[in-house]
Design an enzyme around this catalytic site. Structure first.
Site, PDB file in Angstrom:
ATOM      1  N   LYS A 289       7.942  -6.311   4.919  1.00 56.18           N
ATOM      2  CA  LYS A 289       8.226  -4.931   4.533  1.00 56.18           C
ATOM      3  C   LYS A 289       9.524  -4.506   5.192  1.00 56.18           C
ATOM      4  O   LYS A 289       9.654  -4.537   6.417  1.00 56.18           O
ATOM      5  CB  LYS A 289       7.082  -4.013   4.963  1.00 56.18           C
ATOM      6  CG  LYS A 289       7.368  -2.550   4.708  1.00 56.18           C
ATOM      7  CD  LYS A 289       6.146  -1.700   4.855  1.00 56.18           C
ATOM      8  CE  LYS A 289       6.484  -0.238   4.653  1.00 56.18           C
ATOM      9  NZ  LYS A 289       5.293   0.613   4.754  1.00 56.18           N
TER      10      LYS A 289
ATOM     11  N   ARG B  64       7.516   9.327   0.612  1.00 57.96           N
ATOM     12  CA  ARG B  64       7.375  10.174   1.805  1.00 57.96           C
ATOM     13  C   ARG B  64       7.299  11.652   1.401  1.00 57.96           C
ATOM     14  O   ARG B  64       6.660  12.449   2.085  1.00 57.96           O
ATOM     15  CB  ARG B  64       8.510   9.888   2.790  1.00 57.96           C
ATOM     16  CG  ARG B  64       8.381   8.475   3.372  1.00 57.96           C
ATOM     17  CD  ARG B  64       9.540   8.090   4.284  1.00 57.96           C
ATOM     18  NE  ARG B  64       9.466   6.685   4.659  1.00 57.96           N
ATOM     19  CZ  ARG B  64      10.440   6.037   5.317  1.00 57.96           C
ATOM     20  NH1 ARG B  64      11.530   6.680   5.681  1.00 57.96           N
ATOM     21  NH2 ARG B  64      10.293   4.756   5.616  1.00 57.96           N
TER      22      ARG B  64
ATOM     23  N   LYS C  26      12.598   3.728  10.702  1.00 60.01           N
ATOM     24  CA  LYS C  26      11.517   2.801  11.069  1.00 60.01           C
ATOM     25  C   LYS C  26      12.039   1.399  11.391  1.00 60.01           C
ATOM     26  O   LYS C  26      11.328   0.417  11.261  1.00 60.01           O
ATOM     27  CB  LYS C  26      10.477   2.763   9.935  1.00 60.01           C
ATOM     28  CG  LYS C  26       9.842   4.127   9.645  1.00 60.01           C
ATOM     29  CD  LYS C  26       8.679   4.026   8.656  1.00 60.01           C
ATOM     30  CE  LYS C  26       7.997   5.384   8.480  1.00 60.01           C
ATOM     31  NZ  LYS C  26       6.815   5.290   7.578  1.00 60.01           N
TER      32      LYS C  26
ATOM     33  N   GLU D   8       7.465 -13.810   9.245  1.00 58.85           N
ATOM     34  CA  GLU D   8       6.440 -12.762   9.164  1.00 58.85           C
ATOM     35  C   GLU D   8       5.272 -13.206   8.283  1.00 58.85           C
ATOM     36  O   GLU D   8       4.108 -13.024   8.637  1.00 58.85           O
ATOM     37  CB  GLU D   8       7.045 -11.485   8.549  1.00 58.85           C
ATOM     38  CG  GLU D   8       7.916 -10.668   9.462  1.00 58.85           C
ATOM     39  CD  GLU D   8       7.101  -9.786  10.408  1.00 58.85           C
ATOM     40  OE1 GLU D   8       5.857  -9.803  10.328  1.00 58.85           O
ATOM     41  OE2 GLU D   8       7.722  -9.095  11.228  1.00 58.85           O
TER      42      GLU D   8
ATOM     43  N   LYS E  86       7.955  -6.013   0.001  1.00 58.18           N
ATOM     44  CA  LYS E  86       8.223  -4.613  -0.334  1.00 58.18           C
ATOM     45  C   LYS E  86       9.567  -4.183   0.208  1.00 58.18           C
ATOM     46  O   LYS E  86       9.838  -4.478   1.371  1.00 58.18           O
ATOM     47  CB  LYS E  86       7.105  -3.772   0.276  1.00 58.18           C
ATOM     48  CG  LYS E  86       7.240  -2.294   0.090  1.00 58.18           C
ATOM     49  CD  LYS E  86       6.112  -1.619   0.778  1.00 58.18           C
ATOM     50  CE  LYS E  86       6.355  -0.134   0.723  1.00 58.18           C
ATOM     51  NZ  LYS E  86       5.501   0.574   1.626  1.00 58.18           N
TER      52      LYS E  86
ATOM     53  N   SER F 262       8.405   3.592  -4.739  1.00 65.90           N
ATOM     54  CA  SER F 262       8.673   4.922  -5.288  1.00 65.90           C
ATOM     55  C   SER F 262      10.137   5.142  -5.662  1.00 65.90           C
ATOM     56  O   SER F 262      10.432   5.733  -6.702  1.00 65.90           O
ATOM     57  CB  SER F 262       8.227   5.986  -4.281  1.00 65.90           C
ATOM     58  OG  SER F 262       8.910   5.823  -3.048  1.00 65.90           O
TER      59      SER F 262
ATOM     60  N   TYR G 274       4.027   2.038  -9.991  1.00 67.13           N
ATOM     61  CA  TYR G 274       3.694   3.348 -10.557  1.00 67.13           C
ATOM     62  C   TYR G 274       3.779   3.324 -12.081  1.00 67.13           C
ATOM     63  O   TYR G 274       3.384   4.289 -12.732  1.00 67.13           O
ATOM     64  CB  TYR G 274       4.629   4.410  -9.973  1.00 67.13           C
ATOM     65  CG  TYR G 274       4.537   4.460  -8.453  1.00 67.13           C
ATOM     66  CD1 TYR G 274       3.450   5.088  -7.835  1.00 67.13           C
ATOM     67  CD2 TYR G 274       5.470   3.825  -7.639  1.00 67.13           C
ATOM     68  CE1 TYR G 274       3.321   5.101  -6.456  1.00 67.13           C
ATOM     69  CE2 TYR G 274       5.356   3.833  -6.255  1.00 67.13           C
ATOM     70  CZ  TYR G 274       4.278   4.468  -5.675  1.00 67.13           C
ATOM     71  OH  TYR G 274       4.153   4.468  -4.310  1.00 67.13           O
TER      72      TYR G 274
END
Ligand code: PBG
Length: 329
Positions: free
Chosen positions: A196, A206, A223, A239, A254, A280, A319
């Site tokens: 990610k 968000r 982040k 990872e 992602k 998104s 979505y």
């Protein structure tokens, strides 16, 4: 070699193109993100995600029936936590009567066959909008994992089929696996957000959950200390393999389109199913260009979704799932 070989022979009509098509999309591929909020009779459109809504629990059965009619089989659940119950430690995240836990139960009672995947991270529950506990300007790793474990078990208690840790703390998959097993949930799976990235493509999400990192002094505003650097590819493999060793059942990449190379790469190094999150910001960009009349939305969406299959994803969180399903059934 030309002129003996003419690649256009296999493209000259729809029938031959269908016969030689290498990848297919189907409704079986989709994971449908679903946002819930408190209240009654609420179906609130998310401003930066036209066509996407937050539902109150009483509105869910209607929406779930629609998903079912379209042949969609799995949802990825996110809860918009009221500001009043947010704190630094994400205590609300494992409240057995929290919105998320009630939503899981509501879904399972309305559509027991529908698979429920739940997002596991502290950001919607954090006053600081971070995925972990914040102390001294840092996001604490190990204390956060303890909360993620409680959160995961509370989702399993409510009936979740898979938990989906999206927090990027180190070592959380192993601890969550142990916690689920100890709580008597060996069959509850883990879809780990393995690769990610610290992406600028999460903005509309968000907005949807009101979960952006707080603009406060001494609190990181991004982040980057836990999500990955977009410049890194080898690190994604590291990872993913760690999460596999720790017991992840499915590995997610992602965002989606900017990271197709990572989807492809992970396919070479693991036999676990790969999921991809068409996030998104990717949705918002397509919607905005389509609203301007600058692109053919339907054609662009189907092409983007196909690119995920071609890269090697077996699960696509998007979505656009309902729109695509309407075209595919
Ligand atoms: C929570 C989480 C995020 C997304 C999924 N889970 C936001 C973030 O990490 O900041 C983003 C999904 C999207 O943009 O569609 N950790």
């Amino acid at each position: 070699m030309y002129p003996i070989v003419r690649n256009r022979r296999l493209r000259q009509n729809a029938a031959i193109r269908a016969l030689v098509q290498e990848h297919q999309l189907s409704v079986n591929d989709f994971l449908v993100p679903l946002f819930v909020e408190e209240g009654q009779g609420v179906k609130e459109e998310i401003l930066s995600m036209p066509g996407q809504y937050r539902y109150s629990l009483d509105e869910l059965p209607k929406e779930l029936a629609e998903l079912n009619d379209l042949g969609l089989k799995a949802v990825l659940l996110f809860a918009k936590t009221p500001q009043s119950v947010k704190d630094n430690k994400g205590t609300e995240a494992y409240n057995p009567n929290g919105l998320m836990q009630r939503a899981i139960k509501a879904i399972k009672s309305a559509q027991p066959e529908l698979l429920v995947f739940t997002d596991v991270a502290l950001d919607p529950y954090s006053v600081y909008g971070h995925d972990g506990i914040v102390e001294g300007g840092k996001i604490l790793n190990d204390p956060t994992i303890e909360v993620l474990c409680k959160m995961s078990v509370s989702h399993a208690d409510a009936g979740a089929d898979f938990v989906a840790p999206s927090d990027m703390m180190d070592g959380r998959v192993l601890r969550i696996r142990e916690a689920l097993d100890q709580a008597g949930y060996p069959d509850v799976g883990i879809l780990s957000y393995a690769a990610k990235y610290a992406s600028a493509h999460y903005g509309p999400f968000r907005d949807a959950l009101d979960s952006a990192p707080a603009a406060l002094k001494d609190i990181p505003t991004d982040k980057k200390t836990y999500q990955m650097d977009p410049a890194n590819r080898k690190e994604a493999i590291k990872e993913a393999l760690m999460d596999q060793d720790e017991g992840a059942d499915i590995l997610m990449v992602k965002p989606g389109m900017p990271y197709l190379d990572i989807v492809r790469e992970l396919n070479h190094v693991t036999d676990l199913p790969i999921a991809v999150y068409h996030v998104s910001g990717e949705y918002a960009m397509v919607k905005a260009a389509a609203a301007k009349g600058w692109i053919d939305e339907q054609a662009v969406v189907m092409e983007q979704l196909m690119s995920f299959k071609r890269a090697g994803a077996s699960i696509i969180a998007t979505y656009f799932a309902k729109d695509a399903a309407r075209l595919l059934i």
